[in-house]
Design a protein around this motif. Sequence first.
Motif, PDB file in Angstrom:
ATOM      1  N   GLU A  32       0.823  -1.208   0.000  1.00 44.52           N
ATOM      2  CA  GLU A  32       0.000   0.000   0.000  1.00 44.52           C
ATOM      3  C   GLU A  32       0.858   1.260   0.000  1.00 44.52           C
ATOM      4  O   GLU A  32       0.464   2.291  -0.551  1.00 44.52           O
ATOM      5  CB  GLU A  32      -0.932   0.008   1.218  1.00 44.52           C
ATOM      6  N   PHE A  33       2.022   1.203   0.640  1.00 42.41           N
ATOM      7  CA  PHE A  33       2.901   2.367   0.681  1.00 42.41           C
ATOM      8  C   PHE A  33       3.367   2.741  -0.729  1.00 42.41           C
ATOM      9  O   PHE A  33       3.600   3.911  -1.025  1.00 42.41           O
ATOM     10  CB  PHE A  33       4.111   2.097   1.577  1.00 42.41           C
ATOM     11  N   TYR A  34       3.537   1.749  -1.577  1.00 40.08           N
ATOM     12  CA  TYR A  34       3.987   1.989  -2.951  1.00 40.08           C
ATOM     13  C   TYR A  34       2.833   2.363  -3.887  1.00 40.08           C
ATOM     14  O   TYR A  34       3.072   2.609  -5.071  1.00 40.08           O
ATOM     15  CB  TYR A  34       4.683   0.751  -3.506  1.00 40.08           C
ATOM     16  N   GLY A  35       1.621   2.381  -3.362  1.00 40.92           N
ATOM     17  CA  GLY A  35       0.473   2.587  -4.236  1.00 40.92           C
ATOM     18  C   GLY A  35       0.265   1.405  -5.156  1.00 40.92           C
ATOM     19  O   GLY A  35      -0.304   1.541  -6.237  1.00 40.92           O
ATOM     20  N   HIS A  36       0.760   0.234  -4.712  1.00 41.46           N
ATOM     21  CA  HIS A  36       0.666  -1.016  -5.478  1.00 41.46           C
ATOM     22  C   HIS A  36       1.345  -0.893  -6.848  1.00 41.46           C
ATOM     23  O   HIS A  36       0.945  -1.566  -7.801  1.00 41.46           O
ATOM     24  CB  HIS A  36      -0.794  -1.447  -5.633  1.00 41.46           C
ATOM     25  N   ILE A  37       2.365  -0.038  -6.940  1.00 43.50           N
ATOM     26  CA  ILE A  37       3.169   0.048  -8.163  1.00 43.50           C
ATOM     27  C   ILE A  37       4.310  -0.956  -8.051  1.00 43.50           C
ATOM     28  O   ILE A  37       5.140  -0.852  -7.144  1.00 43.50           O
ATOM     29  CB  ILE A  37       3.728   1.467  -8.357  1.00 43.50           C
ATOM     30  N   ARG A  60      12.412  -0.513 -14.028  1.00 44.25           N
ATOM     31  CA  ARG A  60      12.277   0.565 -15.011  1.00 44.25           C
ATOM     32  C   ARG A  60      12.238   1.842 -14.194  1.00 44.25           C
ATOM     33  O   ARG A  60      11.398   1.998 -13.309  1.00 44.25           O
ATOM     34  CB  ARG A  60      11.004   0.393 -15.836  1.00 44.25           C
ATOM     35  N   ALA A  61      13.137   2.761 -14.462  1.00 42.22           N
ATOM     36  CA  ALA A  61      13.375   3.886 -13.557  1.00 42.22           C
ATOM     37  C   ALA A  61      12.107   4.662 -13.227  1.00 42.22           C
ATOM     38  O   ALA A  61      11.871   5.005 -12.061  1.00 42.22           O
ATOM     39  CB  ALA A  61      14.436   4.814 -14.148  1.00 42.22           C
ATOM     40  N   ILE A  62      11.261   4.933 -14.204  1.00 45.25           N
ATOM     41  CA  ILE A  62      10.084   5.755 -13.930  1.00 45.25           C
ATOM     42  C   ILE A  62       9.083   5.010 -13.054  1.00 45.25           C
ATOM     43  O   ILE A  62       8.446   5.610 -12.177  1.00 45.25           O
ATOM     44  CB  ILE A  62       9.422   6.242 -15.242  1.00 45.25           C
ATOM     45  N   ARG A 100       8.097   6.401  -9.279  1.00 39.94           N
ATOM     46  CA  ARG A 100       6.699   6.654  -8.904  1.00 39.94           C
ATOM     47  C   ARG A 100       6.335   5.906  -7.626  1.00 39.94           C
ATOM     48  O   ARG A 100       5.660   6.452  -6.747  1.00 39.94           O
ATOM     49  CB  ARG A 100       5.777   6.237 -10.046  1.00 39.94           C
ATOM     50  N   GLY A 101       6.770   4.664  -7.525  1.00 37.78           N
ATOM     51  CA  GLY A 101       6.499   3.909  -6.307  1.00 37.78           C
ATOM     52  C   GLY A 101       7.169   4.532  -5.096  1.00 37.78           C
ATOM     53  O   GLY A 101       6.565   4.654  -4.024  1.00 37.78           O
ATOM     54  N   PHE A 102       8.425   4.947  -5.258  1.00 35.02           N
ATOM     55  CA  PHE A 102       9.147   5.576  -4.152  1.00 35.02           C
ATOM     56  C   PHE A 102       8.512   6.917  -3.761  1.00 35.02           C
ATOM     57  O   PHE A 102       8.539   7.303  -2.586  1.00 35.02           O
ATOM     58  CB  PHE A 102      10.612   5.781  -4.525  1.00 35.02           C
ATOM     59  N   ALA A 103       7.955   7.640  -4.735  1.00 39.66           N
ATOM     60  CA  ALA A 103       7.276   8.900  -4.417  1.00 39.66           C
ATOM     61  C   ALA A 103       6.076   8.639  -3.513  1.00 39.66           C
ATOM     62  O   ALA A 103       5.818   9.387  -2.562  1.00 39.66           O
ATOM     63  CB  ALA A 103       6.839   9.602  -5.700  1.00 39.66           C
ATOM     64  N   ASN A 104       5.343   7.572  -3.795  1.00 45.18           N
ATOM     65  CA  ASN A 104       4.218   7.208  -2.930  1.00 45.18           C
ATOM     66  C   ASN A 104       4.700   6.840  -1.529  1.00 45.18           C
ATOM     67  O   ASN A 104       4.072   7.203  -0.525  1.00 45.18           O
ATOM     68  CB  ASN A 104       3.446   6.040  -3.535  1.00 45.18           C
ATOM     69  N   VAL A 105       5.815   6.122  -1.461  1.00 45.32           N
ATOM     70  CA  VAL A 105       6.383   5.754  -0.164  1.00 45.32           C
ATOM     71  C   VAL A 105       6.750   7.007   0.625  1.00 45.32           C
ATOM     72  O   VAL A 105       6.464   7.110   1.828  1.00 45.32           O
ATOM     73  CB  VAL A 105       7.624   4.857  -0.348  1.00 45.32           C
TER      74      VAL A 105
END
Length: 346
Positions: free
Chosen positions: A303-308, A313-315, A319-324
């Motif tokens: 859930e912290f990653y927004g399920h990404i 792949r860098a982008i 995006r997942g780290f931004a959600n974290v």
Amino acid sequence: MANALTTREPIRFSFGDTPELADDLLALVLAGKKTATCGALRDYGQGGEPMPEVGRRDVVLNGKGEEACVIETISVETKRFDDIDPSFTDLEGEGPYAEWRAGHEAFFARNGGFSPDMQVVCETFRLVTVLPAGRAVYHRVATPIFIVTDIESDGPTPLHNSMLSFASVAVTADGARHGEFEAVLTPRPDRKQNETTMAWWATQPEAWAAATYNAEDPAIVMPRYADWVESLPGPKVFVAAPMIFDGLWMDHYLDEYAGTRALSGPFKGRQIFRGGGICLYTMAGTLRGAPYLDWGMSKLPAEFYGHIPHTHRAIDDARGFANVLVELLQLSSALPPITGSVSDFR
């Protein structure tokens, strides 16, 4: 709206025509909400204010006449007042168009007269440096933008290997996105691939394709990236997971190709980021309350990653780290602040 105080270089001026308005508009500039201004053409030249010039840096004063910040002119255009539309007035940051128009009609009326056909000099600018007299306001009004970054490389160190690709997501603590940057880089001719890393890449064909397709020269990409970071409003903070890997690569490439760094400090030159940055790995471990040997980005809930998915792949990974980061900042904001005596750190 500006009131020039001198004509020497750099030009020193305050916004508006009263100390109160000067402080109000300065606060908008420092908050990153005001990146444009305009003035009557009649007030420029022949003993009046010098015309704005693209690339010129001017000093903005507060209502007390103290030097608060430095701005750099990006564009200059002269047009009829009635031809100024919301695409420009929104950059002034002074409210909806109707509010902006009423305020400027009143300003021009009390400073030489207003006419819908009057010629107006429209200028856009960027904030370059906050000076001592502006720091207290800046710290109060500015909203940091976190530049969450992931990189892919063909080895463990920029001293011997090449960065293949990277991506950054600009996000504020409330989760709002302010843009993305993604690039694939040509390998450096003076570096070699690491055998162990390349063996791992052989198991990731889709990620390898994404990290190598349509590559560009880092000498072109990194200055473009630095310009993108600078174009974002407010202070920018570099974020990586972990800082010692992704941050090290970005710092090296920014230094090598763009004349800047992934951190700020007591050194001369272009500084596009504020502070020493955030290591997401460390932040996640401490805020989870886990012992060090149980740290790791994989220990965080999906859930912290927004399920990404973490695809390499860098982008995707940025995006997942931004959600974290947003999740962790929410945890951090719920903690009681630490207060005490003045620090011994100097």
